[in-house]
Structure formats: C-alpha cells, structure tokens
Design an enzyme around this catalytic site. Sequence first.
Site, PDB file in Angstrom:
ATOM      1  N   ARG A 167       1.201  -0.657  -6.540  1.00 12.35           N
ATOM      2  CA  ARG A 167       1.330   0.462  -7.487  1.00 12.35           C
ATOM      3  C   ARG A 167       2.682   1.141  -7.392  1.00 12.35           C
ATOM      4  O   ARG A 167       3.112   1.781  -8.346  1.00 12.35           O
ATOM      5  CB  ARG A 167       0.246   1.489  -7.210  1.00 12.35           C
ATOM      6  CG  ARG A 167       0.568   2.452  -6.100  1.00 12.35           C
ATOM      7  CD  ARG A 167      -0.596   3.318  -5.741  1.00 12.35           C
ATOM      8  NE  ARG A 167      -1.699   2.494  -5.333  1.00 12.35           N
ATOM      9  CZ  ARG A 167      -2.967   2.714  -5.686  1.00 12.35           C
ATOM     10  NH1 ARG A 167      -3.266   3.730  -6.449  1.00 12.35           N
ATOM     11  NH2 ARG A 167      -3.922   1.926  -5.267  1.00 12.35           N
TER      12      ARG A 167
ATOM     13  N   ARG B  67      -9.648   5.112 -12.999  1.00 10.80           N
ATOM     14  CA  ARG B  67      -9.421   5.569 -11.620  1.00 10.80           C
ATOM     15  C   ARG B  67     -10.162   6.855 -11.256  1.00 10.80           C
ATOM     16  O   ARG B  67     -10.738   6.940 -10.167  1.00 10.80           O
ATOM     17  CB  ARG B  67      -7.929   5.698 -11.327  1.00 10.80           C
ATOM     18  CG  ARG B  67      -7.194   4.356 -11.420  1.00 10.80           C
ATOM     19  CD  ARG B  67      -5.769   4.452 -10.904  1.00 10.80           C
ATOM     20  NE  ARG B  67      -5.722   4.663  -9.478  1.00 10.80           N
ATOM     21  CZ  ARG B  67      -5.451   5.814  -8.887  1.00 10.80           C
ATOM     22  NH1 ARG B  67      -5.165   6.868  -9.606  1.00 10.80           N
ATOM     23  NH2 ARG B  67      -5.460   5.919  -7.584  1.00 10.80           N
TER      24      ARG B  67
ATOM     25  N   GLY C  28       0.803  -1.211   0.000  1.00  9.72           N
ATOM     26  CA  GLY C  28       0.000   0.000   0.000  1.00  9.72           C
ATOM     27  C   GLY C  28       0.837   1.262   0.000  1.00  9.72           C
ATOM     28  O   GLY C  28       0.334   2.343   0.301  1.00  9.72           O
TER      29      GLY C  28
ATOM     30  N   GLU D 239       4.438  -6.077   0.028  1.00 14.10           N
ATOM     31  CA  GLU D 239       3.604  -6.150  -1.183  1.00 14.10           C
ATOM     32  C   GLU D 239       3.413  -4.781  -1.833  1.00 14.10           C
ATOM     33  O   GLU D 239       2.295  -4.283  -1.910  1.00 14.10           O
ATOM     34  CB  GLU D 239       2.215  -6.684  -0.813  1.00 14.10           C
ATOM     35  CG  GLU D 239       2.198  -8.004  -0.092  1.00 14.10           C
ATOM     36  CD  GLU D 239       0.796  -8.384   0.393  1.00 14.10           C
ATOM     37  OE1 GLU D 239      -0.144  -7.560   0.331  1.00 14.10           O
ATOM     38  OE2 GLU D 239       0.651  -9.525   0.847  1.00 14.10           O
ATOM     39  N   PRO D 240       4.492  -4.175  -2.304  1.00 16.87           N
ATOM     40  CA  PRO D 240       4.279  -2.888  -2.968  1.00 16.87           C
ATOM     41  C   PRO D 240       3.602  -3.115  -4.313  1.00 16.87           C
ATOM     42  O   PRO D 240       4.157  -3.773  -5.178  1.00 16.87           O
ATOM     43  CB  PRO D 240       5.691  -2.334  -3.139  1.00 16.87           C
ATOM     44  CG  PRO D 240       6.570  -3.529  -3.178  1.00 16.87           C
ATOM     45  CD  PRO D 240       5.889  -4.602  -2.368  1.00 16.87           C
TER      46      PRO D 240
ATOM     47  N   TYR E  31     -12.485   5.966  -8.127  1.00 14.09           N
ATOM     48  CA  TYR E  31     -12.002   6.369  -6.801  1.00 14.09           C
ATOM     49  C   TYR E  31     -11.890   7.889  -6.647  1.00 14.09           C
ATOM     50  O   TYR E  31     -11.222   8.363  -5.720  1.00 14.09           O
ATOM     51  CB  TYR E  31     -10.594   5.800  -6.537  1.00 14.09           C
ATOM     52  CG  TYR E  31     -10.362   4.364  -6.866  1.00 14.09           C
ATOM     53  CD1 TYR E  31     -10.905   3.343  -6.078  1.00 14.09           C
ATOM     54  CD2 TYR E  31      -9.576   3.998  -7.956  1.00 14.09           C
ATOM     55  CE1 TYR E  31     -10.655   2.014  -6.369  1.00 14.09           C
ATOM     56  CE2 TYR E  31      -9.324   2.665  -8.244  1.00 14.09           C
ATOM     57  CZ  TYR E  31      -9.863   1.680  -7.450  1.00 14.09           C
ATOM     58  OH  TYR E  31      -9.599   0.369  -7.744  1.00 14.09           O
TER      59      TYR E  31
ATOM     60  N   TYR F 116      -3.168   0.158 -12.213  1.00 14.25           N
ATOM     61  CA  TYR F 116      -4.631   0.185 -12.344  1.00 14.25           C
ATOM     62  C   TYR F 116      -5.053   1.092 -13.514  1.00 14.25           C
ATOM     63  O   TYR F 116      -6.108   1.714 -13.470  1.00 14.25           O
ATOM     64  CB  TYR F 116      -5.289   0.600 -11.018  1.00 14.25           C
ATOM     65  CG  TYR F 116      -4.720  -0.182  -9.861  1.00 14.25           C
ATOM     66  CD1 TYR F 116      -4.974  -1.558  -9.761  1.00 14.25           C
ATOM     67  CD2 TYR F 116      -3.872   0.394  -8.917  1.00 14.25           C
ATOM     68  CE1 TYR F 116      -4.404  -2.308  -8.755  1.00 14.25           C
ATOM     69  CE2 TYR F 116      -3.299  -0.357  -7.901  1.00 14.25           C
ATOM     70  CZ  TYR F 116      -3.576  -1.704  -7.830  1.00 14.25           C
ATOM     71  OH  TYR F 116      -3.007  -2.456  -6.838  1.00 14.25           O
TER      72      TYR F 116
ATOM     73  N   CYS G  95     -20.063   7.984 -23.816  1.00 14.22           N
ATOM     74  CA  CYS G  95     -21.390   8.576 -23.662  1.00 14.22           C
ATOM     75  C   CYS G  95     -21.954   8.380 -22.261  1.00 14.22           C
ATOM     76  O   CYS G  95     -22.904   7.620 -22.057  1.00 14.22           O
ATOM     77  CB  CYS G  95     -22.336   8.014 -24.711  1.00 14.22           C
ATOM     78  SG  CYS G  95     -21.995   8.740 -26.306  1.00 14.22           S
ATOM     79  N   GLU G  96     -21.337   9.034 -21.299  1.00 17.04           N
ATOM     80  CA  GLU G  96     -21.832   9.064 -19.927  1.00 17.04           C
ATOM     81  C   GLU G  96     -21.382  10.391 -19.333  1.00 17.04           C
ATOM     82  O   GLU G  96     -20.229  10.787 -19.523  1.00 17.04           O
ATOM     83  CB  GLU G  96     -21.224   7.924 -19.090  1.00 17.04           C
ATOM     84  CG  GLU G  96     -21.598   6.561 -19.594  1.00 17.04           C
ATOM     85  CD  GLU G  96     -21.784   5.541 -18.468  1.00 17.04           C
ATOM     86  OE1 GLU G  96     -21.876   5.937 -17.295  1.00 17.04           O
ATOM     87  OE2 GLU G  96     -21.834   4.355 -18.813  1.00 17.04           O
TER      88      GLU G  96
END
Length: 417
Positions: free
Chosen positions: A277, A313, A231, A274-275, A317, A375, A345-346
């Site tokens: 990103r 992303r 993280g 656990e790196p 987020y 990601y 189209c949103e």
Amino acid sequence: MNTLHGTFTQETNFFKGNDVFDLIKQYGSPLYIYNEDILRARCKEMKNLVTYSNFVPHYSIKANTNIHLLKIVHEEGLHADVMSPGEIYLALESGFKPEELFFIPNNVTPEDMQYAIDRGITTSIDSLDQLELYGELNPGGKVAIRFNPGVGAGHHEKVVTGGKKTKFGVNPEYIPEVKRILESYNLTLVGINQHIGSLFMDAAPYIESLSSILDIARQFDDLEFIDLGGGFGIPYHKQDGENRLDINALGEALNPVLEAFAEEYGKNIQFQIEPGRYIPCESCLLLGQVTATKTNADHNYLGCDIGFNTLQRPIMYDSHHDIEIYSKENKDATLAPLTVVGNICESGDILAKDRMLPASTSRGDLIAMMDAGAYGYSMASCYNQRFRPAEILICSDGSVKQIRKRDTFEDLIRNML
Ligand SMILES: *Cc1c(COP(=O)(O)O)cnc(C)c1O
C-alpha cells in the site's frame, strides 16, 4: 469549489486546478481519482531506501491493479509481487517481464503453479506440502520459500501475517524437511522471503524481524535473493497530526544490515522489499456526493453514494480514512459529530462513526475518502448492483486521463448465461 473540510488536497495541489464538481459530472459518482506526482514520489522513495547496490522494491499488485498505474510503477523501476494467475496476467500486460515478477501464492492449485512455471516466474512456496507439489511439477527447477519468522506486526488482527497465529509461511523448525524435499526433487532454493504484516508505523519490528530471516538465509548456500517483506504503513490519520513512517531512519537502519550480510555471505546478494500500500495509497481519493442528511435517535447521519461495495476497508478492518468535504458555497465550517453512511442496504454500511465534520455539510456537497489508492478499487464489487466507479489520473502536467470506465448495466449481466 471551496474546501469545507480537510487540507491534504490543497497542500499537495492534488487536483492541479481541476474542479471536483466538473470531474464528477464528467466521469460519474463515485469516482476514484489518482495523482501521478504522488505515486511517482512514493516509488522513488522506495527505490532510494538504501544505498546497498543490489536492492529492488517489489510493488504488491493486489493493492491496486490498474494497468496504467502499474505502467508508472514499472517505469519507476520497481518489480512486482503477484498472488494469482490473474495478477501475473495483469503484470505482464502492463509491461513487467517475467524475471521482474515474484509469485507469492498460498494454497494454490497445481494449475496456478503451472501457470507461473510456464512463464518462468520465480515462485515462493508457503508450506512443505506445496513444496512437494512444486517439486512434482518442476523437478530440477529453482524455487523460493516463504518462512514465518515468528514475529508479527500490523494494524488489525486480519493483516498480521507473521507470528504464531497466522496461516502464512513455513516454520523455520522444518528446515531439515525443507532440505530433504529440495534434494529429492533436485530443486535449488534461490530465494527466501517473509512478510510480517501490514501497516507498521515504526521501523523497530521490521528491523527486529531481519535477524531471524537472515539466520534462515545462513542455512542455505545458493540464495540469489532475500525478500524482507513489506507492510510499510502510511498515516491514515493525517488530520489528527499522525506522523509518517520515518523512511530515512528505516533506510539508515537497514543499510548496514544488508551490507554486513552480503559480506558475510560472500556475494552481492539481492535484497527485495514488498511495499504494498505504501506505493499507491496516498496518491488516491474516492470522491462521492452527499445525498442526504438526517437525524435518527439523536444521531446525525451524513448519507452519501459511497457504499461499502466501492470502499470495503472501513467495514472489513474498521479502517479510518480521513474525509474532505467540498462545497459550491462558502459555508460555516463549525464541526459536529456525523456518522457517514453509504447507499447499500446493510446497517453495517458505515464509512465513519461520529466523525467531526462541518455541521453545515449538506446534499449537493462532495465528500472524499482520503488514502484510498490501496485495497480500494481492487476490493470493490458491484454488490447491490451498484456500478464499480471509474478511475481517473491527474497527470503531472495537470491533464486528466481516464484510466478505467465506470461499470454499465451490461456489465451487470455480462457473464450470466
Ligand atoms: C499484501 C502483501 C504485501 C503488502 O502489504 P501491504 O499491507 O499492502 O503493505 C507484501 N507482501 C506480501 C506477501 C503480501 O501478501
């Protein structure tokens, strides 16, 4: 080419003399562009985080799955975390050996678990129920367990994975049940892991979370490794002067804790981190074309061909990505608030709201979403039947290597019967 806005690519010599307009012409738009030097530098930073002798950073494949990038990460000596049979397959194809992989699934089917067992990949189990299942499938085997230490951290509610309000991990209160299940299937608990969340920029919660995972470790005698989770954040707001996570300070705080625990436990136990990103994120930008500018109800929009299908992303987020603008001309760089939108189209297809960007930005300029290596492509889809982009690597010697083709019309129909 002129850089109308942003300094990161100039400061890092990101393109190594390649012209972005030529790259877009050759490989199509939008385009994921990676820089090999930055990727390797991040791997080395993690490899050298501590001086403790039995320490292995594990790259999280889900952040970026391109096999050419995985080969570089493997060359740099990292191992990998995998979440699914598909990720196991990709990791093995990239040259990782089964013993270099750690399967950390949650709520998987017996078939998923069997896929890892058949390949001899250590698996971390996320609930008592799945521990029973693992015991049924692999009695007498070795297993790991993901505990939830009750501490969480992260940049967005959706990425906090430790603490009381998440679905992840086994609550340490259940250790007696864990022991009972291990015993009834003759399983050996060889590892424990945790992952408290994503993108913290301050080492304190990470270091704080160590005491609880080490307390759990003390209750098991046969551990071969302890995985402290990841993280590690990257500064997504570089243009606002955001500082990097202080890796030296983190390493210095971590090292004595590891040394002391190994001495107490009586063996040179392996520590993993656990790196995710942290490894690929900053080595990549997503380059696209400015396709239109317009004003609607006093709001100035900058339209481009980077839809949320290619970079999820911001929508998923509320993530911030710094933006660079490149122009063929030398234009006035005076800033104004622009809302950057894509071609899907949103109405939610927004990359950045009221971002201060050069008011002179216009059709024909190129736009780069920075820090897109994690990601980014791995969450891309062909929604609206837009092609997923090509990916290219700017190699250390300045040459350009295409590492993924852009989708084609045939790809859109490939699996339809
Ligand atoms: C996703 C994940 C990571 C990496 O998270 P980042 O947000 O990329 O830093 C590490 N460990 C586990 C178990 C994960 O699921």
